[in-house]
Design a protein around this motif. Structure first.
Motif, short mmCIF file in Angstrom:
data_model
loop_
_atom_site.label_atom_id
_atom_site.label_comp_id
_atom_site.label_asym_id
_atom_site.label_seq_id
_atom_site.Cartn_x
_atom_site.Cartn_y
_atom_site.Cartn_z
N UNK A 160 -2.67 33.10 -22.28
CA UNK A 160 -2.74 31.68 -21.91
C UNK A 160 -4.11 31.35 -21.33
N UNK A 161 -4.70 30.20 -21.66
CA UNK A 161 -6.05 29.88 -21.20
C UNK A 161 -6.20 29.90 -19.69
N UNK A 162 -5.14 29.51 -18.94
CA UNK A 162 -5.25 29.46 -17.49
C UNK A 162 -5.37 30.84 -16.85
N UNK A 163 -5.10 31.90 -17.62
CA UNK A 163 -5.22 33.26 -17.08
C UNK A 163 -6.60 33.87 -17.36
N UNK A 164 -7.49 33.07 -17.96
CA UNK A 164 -8.87 33.53 -18.21
C UNK A 164 -9.81 32.75 -17.31
N UNK A 165 -10.65 33.50 -16.59
CA UNK A 165 -11.67 32.89 -15.73
C UNK A 165 -13.04 33.39 -16.18
N UNK A 166 -13.96 32.49 -16.40
CA UNK A 166 -15.33 32.85 -16.77
C UNK A 166 -16.23 32.69 -15.56
N UNK A 167 -16.95 33.77 -15.24
CA UNK A 167 -17.87 33.75 -14.10
C UNK A 167 -19.30 33.48 -14.60
N UNK A 168 -19.92 32.43 -14.06
CA UNK A 168 -21.26 32.01 -14.48
C UNK A 168 -22.15 32.01 -13.24
N UNK A 169 -23.34 32.57 -13.35
CA UNK A 169 -24.26 32.58 -12.20
C UNK A 169 -24.93 31.22 -12.05
N UNK A 170 -25.43 30.97 -10.84
CA UNK A 170 -26.16 29.72 -10.61
C UNK A 170 -27.39 29.63 -11.52
#
Length: 664
Positions: free
Chosen positions: A521-531
């Motif tokens: 499910x999409x809500x179980x994926x988190x993408x971490x992006x740096x500043x």
């Protein structure tokens, strides 16, 4: 006989007159007269007969002569007639030939008009002895701005600016090479210079040696070619030499240095923090800044070196390598860089990191010198920027090591030798695992266990991170889907996204495909992006993140507070979670200022209603400080190191935090 007959007759007549009636028929004189008369008549008859016979012969002879003459005249007439016919036929042929010649002459005249007088190309004929123009067509007169009659008063030198062609050969040699072409520069009557491509042909004019010149105006073409050459050799934005031209120049400089034995300095200058200016104020301001900096560098370097724009915000130049001359130049360059720049209403402060390599000490060819100057420039950046550093041999060793790592990394990715471990994330209040961060790991047969701090920057430099990042995303989605198959309380998986993935890859398509293939499910994926990744291209980043959030994917900002944080950007990007960087967490209990920064990050997250998680939590002191100030989520060695996907499933099943496991 006739005279005698006449005399006798006269005497008889006189006697009769004197004596009328004395003459009788029986007069003897009358008988004699009669006899004489008959003799005379007979004689006349004989003569007549002779004459008639002679006349007949004459007439016969004359008739024969007449027939001969008539035959001759007839033959002559026939001959004359034939001759006349032949003459008429010949005259007809001559007339026809004359007519054909006149027609040919007329055709040739028209051809001459078309080919010379009416030719769309300028043409003139030059007398070889005097170099005077002896024939000029209308187009030549028009091209040169003269009347044709006036041009016949000119010599070739009045029109051509030089006897040596721009492209081709000299006038003398071109005459010897019949049919050759060359480009000469000509001056019009108004003084304008026109470049003409001239085809020359030796000919004769009025019995004298001459040269026929057929010309084509190539001024525009040459200008276009010059512009293309300029574009090929010079940077359009700054007007400086580009990389290609600089490489050619440095090769020539090195040849001269080898011949004379002098030293050369290859100087590599890179602007510090230019990308932040470019991204925050826009490319127009960034371009204007680059152009201004280019003028400033040129002013400092002056005639002592060739300056080039080598890359985006990279400049290079070659100068004298003697230290007494080089060091003052470098100091002046750094001082000039620190002066504020006024661009489009903005006062900008820019600094530079400079690297220097010296010929022949640091290399004998252009590639080596440029590479070593680049390595020295990176050393200047690592040592605090706004300084210059000279090349040292150990820098090449580091570069060689990076190349070796890059090569082995490519092989490892191609051969499936990379792996993904997962560091659990916990709710510190309840001790329950709420998620896991996917972390890339690499153990090489030759290099051993290679730190992500070593190989990930190299993967980003080489662009390999795009392929690796897409693979990690797929792996993490499949593993997270397995973790959550039979769980009532589901856990998320966090995947790091590099700036290259965000800017140059099809990140949205990759995420959509990974979710579809794994069933996560999409809500179980988190993408971490740096500043930093967000600041590289904020417009693109905002659009990409908005699309991902519409899909249901969560967004977190990694290492928050270490870059150029902006509350405006946080509001614009509408992220879900902030991560407190491990550098801040490590100083908790040791440095009050760092603790203050951590408290500020917590306050920002609360004010903007973001979730908050701290990484690098290793001690109970870290945990207690964070819990007391409102940060309840954490990951770190206090709870667990990075573990395999199977271990994550076990931890999730146990439902409680585990103690730290051996390093992975």
């Amino acid at each position: 006989m006739i005279r005698h007959l006449g005399g006798l007759s006269n005497r008889l007549a006189m006697f009769s007159m004197l004596r009328p009636g004395s003459v009788k028929m029986d007069t003897p004189s009358l008988g004699e007269l009669d006899a004489r008369f008959f003799q005379t008549m007979q004689k006349i008859g004989e003569i007549r007969m002779d004459e008639d016979a002679h006349l007949e012969q004459s007439v016969t002879r004359a008739s024969h002569d007449s027939q001969m003459a008539s035959a001759l005249l007839l033959g002559s007439g026939l001959a004359a007639a034939c001759l006349l016919i032949a003459l008429l036929h010949r005259n007809a042929r001559i007339t026809k030939s004359l007519r054909e010649a006149l027609h040919t002459a007329d055709v040739n005249r028209k051809k001459y008009q078309r080919l010379f007088q009416l030719n769309p190309l300028p043409i003139w004929i030059v007398d070889d002895a005097s170099t005077r123009l002896v024939a000029v067509n209308d187009m030549a007169a028009k091209a040169m701005g003269y009347r044709a009659s006036d041009m016949l008063e000119l010599r070739l030198a009045d029109l051509r600016t030089d006897e040596t062609a721009l492209l081709g050969t000299s006038l003398a040699r071109s005459r010897a090479q019949d049919g050759g072409t060359a480009i000469w520069e000509h001056r019009t009557k108004s003084g304008e210079l026109r470049s003409m491509n001239v085809f020359q042909l030796q000919t004769a004019f009025d019995g004298r040696s001459a040269t026929l010149c057929v010309m084509e105006d190539v001024t525009t073409q040459l200008a276009a070619q010059a512009e293309l050459r300029h574009r090929a050799e010079y940077d359009a934005l700054t007007g400086l030499s580009n990389r290609k031209h600089f490489d050619e120049r440095i090769t020539l400089e090195l040849q001269e240095a080898r011949r004379t034995g002098k030293t050369l300095a290859v100087i590599f200058l890179d602007l510090d923090n230019f990308k932040e200016v470019n991204d925050s104020l826009g490319h127009r301001v960034g371009d204007a800044l680059l152009a201004h900096i280019a003028r400033r560098i040129e002013h400092v370097v002056g005639e002592s070196g060739t300056v080039a724009r080598y890359g985006g915000d990279e400049f290079m130049f070659v100068s004298n390598g003697a230290t007494p001359l080089l060091v003052p130049l470098l100091d002046s360059l750094l001082a000039a860089m620190t002066e504020p720049v006024q661009v489009s209403g903005h006062e900008l402060f820019i600094e530079a990191s400079i690297g220097i390599s010296i010929y022949p000490v640091d290399g004998g060819d252009a590639d080596t010198l440029v590479r070593n100057a680049d390595a020295a420039m990176y050393l200047a950046k690592q040592n605090g920027r706004n300084q210059y550093q000279f090349y040292r041999p150990e820098l090449s060793e580091a570069a060689t090591s990076r190349l070796r790592v890059s090569t082995r990394l490519r092989q490892a990715f191609r051969n499936g030798a990379l792996s993904v471990l997962y560091q659990p994330q916990f709710d510190m209040a309840s001790g329950e695992m709420i998620g896991a961060e996917a972390l890339l790991r690499w153990t090489d047969a030759e290099l051993g266990s290679v730190s992500p701090a070593v190989f990930i920057p190299i993967a980003e430099e080489t662009g390999l991170i795009r392929g690796i990042g897409a693979w990690v995303l797929r792996e993490a989605c499949h593993e997270a889907a397995r973790w959550n198959l039979q769980r009532t309380r589901q856990i998320r998986v966090s995947v790091n996204v590099s700036p290259l993935q965000l800017e140059h890859g099809d990140l949205i398509g990759q995420v959509r495909q990974a979710l579809r293939d794994s069933g996560l499910p999409p809500e179980l994926l988190e993408l971490e992006v740096t500043e930093g990744a967000l600041m590289h291209s904020p417009e693109l980043a905002a659009r990409t993140l908005a699309c991902l959030r519409e899909m249901g994917v969560r967004i977190a900002i990694d290492d928050f507070g270490t870059g150029y944080s902006s509350l405006g950007y946080l509001k614009r990007f509408r992220v879900d979670r902030l991560k407190i960087d491990r550098e801040f967490v490590r100083e908790i209990g040791q440095d009050a200022e760092t603790e203050a920064i951590t408290l500020a990050v917590i306050a920002v997250a609360k004010a903007l209603n973001f979730e908050l998680i701290a990484e690098g939590v290793e001690t109970s002191g870290h945990r207690d400080f964070l819990l007391q100030n409102g940060c309840t989520q954490a990951q770190g060695f206090l709870y667990s190191r990075a573990v395999s996907a199977g271990t994550i499933a076990d931890i999730a099943a146990n439902g409680a935090a585990r103690a730290a496991t051996p390093p992975a």
